[in-house]
Design an enzyme around this catalytic site. Structure first.
Site, short mmCIF file in Angstrom:
data_model
loop_
_atom_site.label_atom_id
_atom_site.label_comp_id
_atom_site.label_asym_id
_atom_site.label_seq_id
_atom_site.Cartn_x
_atom_site.Cartn_y
_atom_site.Cartn_z
N CYS A 1 -24.78 23.81 -9.94
CA CYS A 1 -25.83 23.06 -10.60
C CYS A 1 -25.59 21.58 -10.32
O CYS A 1 -24.46 21.10 -10.46
CB CYS A 1 -25.83 23.32 -12.11
SG CYS A 1 -27.03 22.30 -13.01
N CYS B 1 -27.56 19.18 -11.76
CA CYS B 1 -28.21 18.38 -12.81
C CYS B 1 -27.40 18.26 -14.09
O CYS B 1 -27.24 17.18 -14.63
CB CYS B 1 -29.57 18.97 -13.15
SG CYS B 1 -30.80 18.94 -11.85
N ALA C 1 -13.98 32.74 -3.20
CA ALA C 1 -15.42 32.58 -3.34
C ALA C 1 -15.87 32.78 -4.78
O ALA C 1 -15.11 32.59 -5.73
CB ALA C 1 -16.14 33.54 -2.40
N GLU D 1 -29.59 7.11 -14.48
CA GLU D 1 -28.70 6.66 -13.42
C GLU D 1 -27.36 6.08 -13.86
O GLU D 1 -26.35 6.28 -13.17
CB GLU D 1 -29.42 5.61 -12.57
CG GLU D 1 -30.61 6.13 -11.81
CD GLU D 1 -31.19 5.08 -10.90
OE1 GLU D 1 -31.06 5.23 -9.67
OE2 GLU D 1 -31.75 4.09 -11.40
#
Length: 1290
Positions: free
Chosen positions: A152, A154, A324, A1223
């Protein structure tokens, strides 16, 4: 079609519905399950290589021998559809939806605010769903491990874990807090009896159907799936060059990304003899057993056998836990062995543990030791062409035998090893004299390497430091790598061989097994600030409202650009990119491409009817290269075909002939030497810097190099252009942050008015600044294809193409000179920044300007000079990225003083109302509050003592702690970019449709705008809808960037809503007891209920001639404290704890804002400590996917991650006194970097090293390990002078 008719019939189920068809393998050999799910939008194509988990689905099979149904997660992008016969596939759509009922797995990630852009969410859901089908009450460790194969970009992962730990059997106080916050009774219970049943027909098929060989044919490949070992051996004898496929994780990648073609592929998946596991004097495991099965078998053996017999088994288990993600572990053991990859995690352990393999052909069986003679070269073993691996035998360990495995990888989990090792020692009975020893390494040669000469230094001698010292010296001579060895990191890899041997020495010396597990994650559940007393319950502003699309994300119903259904006659576009960094194009041969099946058109820059370039910051950039290419990856021409595979094959067939040009420039040093810059360069100064240096007690000069960073948005660049066939109209659907730029670009390229082009954005699967300039160019190329063909054209870049073409964050070289006093006060600083802009300017000049404007950060340096330049090089153009230059500003503090860096930072903070170096006045009171609160909440003073104590007590592990402040200017320095408009419709039923210029890319702008409209109109959120962002609804919009989306668009919506609400006032007075619907119906019967809203924005500017201005509307402040623990032998580290205090004013939605803060911090952690872009000496990007480029995963989140919103902060310059949040906190990831630097300093002190040292960003394990200066790194001699494997940027 004749070929297709000869293919066998495949029968399987998808979401309870039977699929029965012939499989026809297309021209690109695209045989993955993903290609069968085109009408199911939940499974996302994120990388195509099984590295991101966005395409995760559940596969279920019935075993007629055990009568059990087995569920396992797989990557749909790799799972061969030819292997699905008799299987049931469940996608996210199959477990629940908003139209029927939600599944608890879907609901909990949504209610925990674990979805932002939502592109990765279905994959997360399906990974956990599969876990719960196998274990309804998992442990926290099992949840964390299950999510290891899902990325992810985000959220920062914390809220995802928050939602899913509620399924754990043990309810912690944290979970109780979460349940209290969301309401325990409001959560759907998990009821295993309500799950989708396994199709009874598949059970009957498995038990009764006569098994037969299946054959599937295509344009270039035939897939054969035998059912017996004899038949498999016969096929292998007939086709000795045909690969035998089980899991497809190796072959699938070669076919997809390297263009490898195998006329025949043999699948051993249905051969039961390959999956037999037997335990006699060890464990014999069938080569067709999945790694998950191997792990399960080994775990049972370890529990049942005496401890002295489990050394090898335990070592293998340790490695398997890191191989993995869960999806990839469903591939086979035999394939892992036979592929003989040099960095295989299992082969060194199998070799060291005296394991063997049984090989079989039609001529018979033979048992071969898995030793140095088995691996003969890169990807090569002693297997004969007609042989297969039948089984692997793992013997039990003997009394007095110790076996251990070690590995180092760029990321702790789900990453290929940089170096790994399998080591075994067997002692003479009752002594410490070594009888036998094996040492095998991976990652330091073309195949698994045996350190035989090193072992001979140990055998027959006692296990002590003297013996091992001789072994180290032998190992340095025995395991060598050339300076240009593939993979680079030569010194680091060689030092790791020594470090891992030393770790084995310590382990054996103490006769301990490594039973210490990593500390469990103890994240702090955030508490949100209370809304003001008296605020209406219906008013959602300031409340933790769930993302408006969270449930659609979790169910797979959320539509992204590539999810729009294919239309009749639609074509696909593939671009052809330059293979040279600087060359003249002498000829483009498209003849072969045009003759290939399905190809409709190939076009170049000569075919563009309008402008052949786009202008960014006043400098033109070609849409398609004309006559000359200036970087590898520059777009040269485009191919249009009926399918994506046909377009990709044809684009590979286009032959571009070049004549190389001299003077290639790749690094900023080369650019400075040749004066290769994009103008203007910038400079700013305040005070008398020269005089201040003369008066300073100390002067320190140095440099810091900050590497670039790939955006790695989960959804790659995607667009669909539909010509409407009338009045030259074009409809563009694009994943872009700036619809107006796309509209203008398409119109200019085609030479038509902008009014003929409409750009539509439903949502974006992440952007971070990367979907601005290059998106408009790609949209122009796609529109040209639609224009020429008069048919819809779709363009979706593969991950590798996207990373190659679109650029990244600017790498920066900073050279600084600092003057300071003995008390730590900085009196003068002179800093020069050189940004590697790439081959075109893009917005590089704006980036270097922002670097200079933020070079002071939170420090009041009265004599300050900064210079910055955008260097023109022959690399892909770098572009906007979250933070836009601010993350590249860290330089130094006066670290050579015998004072803590925290005290030095504190001494130099702005303390009172001040002017910045560009003469903008501000009050730092909130900054100081953030600093003090962070010190208090992080318990900094106590923990600094704890860190010092830990470092005194530990030689090979060190800790460091750092506290970093931040002052961040919000907004565009160009005033016109801070404007916005909105359009609000109210319909007769009272429902509200809001249109505004911001694009939803995970930052929650639509949710916040709904909250604004709900407050201003005094209606429930459920009555407000935002459909899309469209230039036909709101024209001339500004980009969604710079953290001002809600500021400007929210104000525009507020303006429109207030106007509408005011117009209702007479009606409300007439009927004060009426409802919203009744007022609207009465008012709307005679009046159009639609209003424009606008926000002029702040009049911001920066005068670079006068070196003064007001480039920002306001500042937001933060402080962050991070503590790390560093393994000095390998450079691996773990962030033990992070405390972050953020000033975001009065938050409109604290849940969304905290998610933005956490996600930005994790992105910053990646920037400063792990993410590396690697280019070849000829300018080719090596790191073109998650296999080579590592972003933070679940395993990288701080063990304790606390985010606090500063209370009592106000901001009169933005809507509802809020502040931009997207940001700023990327910068605070550098708190981990500086904590690492402190830990390295402690390690150097123990090594007898003192004084300043170099540690560039990212502070990867390689850099941290070498900086520690252990005796092992010092033993590695300098490599010979040769061209390195990769460029050293910036």
């Amino acid at each position: 079609m004749a070929e297709q008719q000869r293919s066998d019939v495949l029968a399987f189920y998808v979401n309870g519905k039977k699929v029965r068809s012939c499989v026809y393998i297309n021209a690109f050999n695209e045989l993955q399950l993903m290609s069968c799910l085109v009408r199911l939008t939940g499974s996302k194509y994120g990388c195509g290589g099984g590295g991101c988990g966005a395409c995760t689905v559940m596969l279920s099979r019935y075993d007629p021998q055990t009568k059990h149904i087995h569920h396992f997660s797989v990557n749909a992008c790799l799972m061969p559809v030819c292997q699905l016969h008799g299987a049931a596939v469940t996608t996210v759509e199959g477990i629940g939806s908003t139209k029927t009922r939600l599944h608890p797995v879907q609901e909990r990630i949504a209610k925990a605010h674990g979805s932002q852009c939502g592109f990765c969410t279905p994959g997360m859901v399906m990974s956990i769903y599969t876990l719960l089908r196998n274990k309804p009450q998992p442990t926290m460790e099992e949840i964390r491990e299950t999510l290891g194969g899902n990325l992810c970009r985000c959220t920062g992962y914390r809220p995802i874990i928050d939602g899913y730990r509620t399924f754990c059997e043990v309810i912690s106080s944290f979970i109780s807090g979460f349940l209290h916050a969301v309401g325990e009774k409001k959560l759907l219970p998990l009821d295993p009896t309500q799950e989708l049943i396994f199709p009874p027909e598949l059970i009957r098929m498995a038990e009764l159907e006569e098994r037969a060989t299946q054959t599937f044919r295509g344009e270039r490949m035939t897939w054969i799936s035998p059912i017996s070992l004899d038949e498999l051996l016969q096929l292998k004898s007939q086709h000795p060059q045909a690969p035998v496929v089980m899991g497809n994780t190796n072959l699938g990648l070669d076919i997809k990304f390297k263009g490898v073609v195998h006329p025949i592929i043999i699948s051993g998946f249905r051969v039961r003899e390959l999956c037999v596991c037997v335990c006699v004097a060890g464990v014999c495991i069938g080569a067709g057993s999945s790694l998950s099965t191997v792990r399960s078998v080994l775990e049972k053996c370890v529990c049942s056998l005496p401890a002295e017999h489990t050394q090898t088994l335990a070592a293998l288990l340790e490695q398997l836990s890191h191989v993995a993600g869960e999806q990839i572990r469903n591939v086979t053991l035999g394939g892992n062995v036979a592929s003989a990859y040099p960095n295989s995690d299992l082969n060194p352990v199998l070799a060291a543990g005296r394991c063997s393999v049984v090989l079989q052909s039609r001529e018979g069986k033979r048992e071969v030791p898995l030793d140095k003679d088995f691996f003969v070269g890169f990807g090569k073993t002693v297997l004969k062409p007609d042989e297969i691996v039948l089984s692997v035998f793992i013997p039990v360990s003997r009394k007095g035998e110790v076996v251990r495995a070690f590995r180092h990888a760029p990321r702790k989990e789900n990453a290929l090893a940089t170096v790994n090792a399998g080591l075994r020692v067997w002692f003479e009975e009752g002594s410490n004299v070594v009888k036998e020893m094996s040492v095998y390494y991976g990652g330091v040669g073309p195949c698994t390497v045996s350190a035989e000469r090193t072992v001979q230094q140990v055998i027959g001698r006692p296990w002590n430091e003297a013996t091992l010292s001789d072994a180290y010296r032998a190992l340095v001579d025995e395991v060598t790598l050339g300076a240009s060895a593939p993979g680079g990191k030569v010194m680091f890899r060689r030092s790791l061989t020594l470090s891992l041997l030393f770790r084995f020495y310590l382990h054996v010396l103490q006769h301990l097994k490594d039973t210490v597990r990593p500390p469990s994650v103890t994240w702090f559940y955030p508490t949100y600030l209370d809304v003001p007393s008296g605020q209406s319950e219906q008013d959602p502003v300031g409340r933790a409202v769930q993302h408006q699309a969270a449930l659609s994300h979790a169910t797979g119903e959320a539509v992204y650009c590539d999810d729009f259904p294919r239309t009749q006659g639609e074509l696909f576009l593939s671009v052809v990119t330059s293979a040279r960094a600087h060359a003249r194009i002498t000829h483009i041969d498209v003849s072969r491409a045009l003759s290939m099946p399905g190809v409709v058109d190939v076009f170049t820059a000569d075919d563009i009817p309008g402008k052949k370039f786009r202008s960014f910051t006043g400098i033109d950039e070609e849409i398609l290269a004309q006559g000359e290419v200036t970087c590898v990856g520059q777009m040269v021409c485009a191919v249009v075909a009926d399918t994506k595979p046909h377009a990709k094959l044809a684009s590979a067939a286009v032959k571009v002939h070049y004549e190389d040009l001299p003077d290639r420039i790749f690094t900023v040093e080369e650019a400075v030497e040749k004066r290769s810059f994009f103008l203007p360069q910038r400079e700013i100064q305040r005070g008398d810097v020269t005089k201040a240096f003369q008066e300073a007690d100390h002067i320190y000069e140095g440099e810091i190099r900050l590497g670039g960073q790939e955006h790695f948005y989960m959804e790659t660049q995607s667009m669909l252009v539909i010509p409407l066939g009338e009045e030259k109209e074009m409809k563009v659907y694009a994943s872009t942050q700036h619809p107006t730029m796309v509209q203008e670009a398409v119109a200019e390229t085609l030479g038509i008015p902008s009014s003929r082009v409409s750009c539509h954005v439903k949502r974006i699967g992440g952007a971070f600044g990367g979907k601005l300039s290059k998106t408009s160019i790609l949209a122009s190329i796609t529109a040209l294809a639609a224009w020429r063909s008069e048919r819809p054209v779709r363009c979706v870049l593969d991950r590798g193409e996207d990373m190659l073409i679109t650029g990244a964050r600017h790498p920066v070289l900073g050279k600084y000179k600092v003057g300071f006093m003995s008390d730590g006060r900085i009196t003068a600083a002179d800093v020069r920044y050189y940004a590697n802009a790439g081959h075109t300017p893009d917005d590089s000049v704006l980036v270097i300007e922002k670097i200079l404007l933020h070079m002071d950060n939170a420090y009041n340096i009265l004599n300050l000079r900064g210079q910055s330049a955008a260097c023109k090089t022959n690399l892909p153009s770098n572009t906007a990225f979250r933070g836009f230059g601010v993350p590249q500003t860290p330089w130094c503090s006066a670290g050579q003083l015998k004072r803590s860096e925290v005290s030095i930072r504190e001494k130099n903070l702005y303390k009172e109302t001040s002017l910045t170096h560009y003469k903008m006045e501000f009050d730092p009171e909130v900054l100081l509050r953030c600093w003090e609160e962070c010190k208090e909440r992080s318990e900094l003073d106590r923990r600094r003592l704890d860190v010092a104590r830990f470092n005194q007590q530990n030689r090979w592990k060190k800790r460091g702690i750092a506290l970093i402040p931040l002052k961040y200017g919000v907004g565009f320095a160009e005033g016109f970019l801070n404007q916005a408009a909105a359009l609000v419709h109210i319909y007769k039923d009272g429902s509200v449709l809001v249109s505004h210029g911001g694009t939803e890319m995970g930052q929650g702008i639509h949710t916040k705008v709904q909250q604004v409209a709900s407050r201003e109109l005094d209606v429930p959120l459920s009555m407000i809808h935002i459909s899309e962002t469209s230039t036909s609804s709101v024209p001339n919009t500004c980009p969604s960037a710079a953290s001002i989306g809600t500021d400007v668009n929210g104000m525009a919506v507020k303006d429109a809503c207030q106007t509408l609400y005011k117009s209702l006032e007479p009606i409300r007075k007439q009927d004060p007891n009426g409802t919203w619907q009744s007022w609207v119906q009465l008012f709307g019967s005679n009046t159009s209920f639609i209003k424009w809203g606008k926000n002029k924005g702040h009049d911001l500017y920066m005068d670079w001639v006068k070196q003064e201005g007001r480039p920002y509307a306001y500042f937001t402040y933060s402080a962050c404290c991070s503590e790390v623990e560093l393994d000095c032998l390998t450079g691996e580290y773990r962030t033990v704890r992070t405390d972050l205090v953020a000033d975001i004013g009065r938050s409109i939605n604290p849940a969304i804002d905290i998610g933005q803060i956490e996600g930005a911090f994790m992105q910053g952690l990646g920037l400063y400590t792990m993410e590396e872009l690697k280019f070849s000496p000829s300018g080719v990007l090596y790191t073109r996917g998650p296999g080579q480029y590592k972003i933070p995963a679940v395993c990288d989140v701080p063990l304790q991650f606390n985010v606090y919103l500063l209370s009592g902060s106000h901001n009169p310059h933005a809507i509802y006194s809020s502040k931009g949040v997207g940001e700023p906190t990327v910068f605070l990831g550098c708190s981990v970097f500086f904590a690492l630097k402190e830990a390295v300093a402690a390690a150097r002190s123990d090594a007898g090293l003192s004084g300043p040292f170099t540690l560039h960003s990212p502070a990867t394990p390689e850099r941290a390990c070498i900086a520690c200066g252990t005796r092992f790194t010092q033993m590695i001699p300098e490599t010979e002078t040769a061209q390195p494997w990769a460029l050293e940027l910036p």
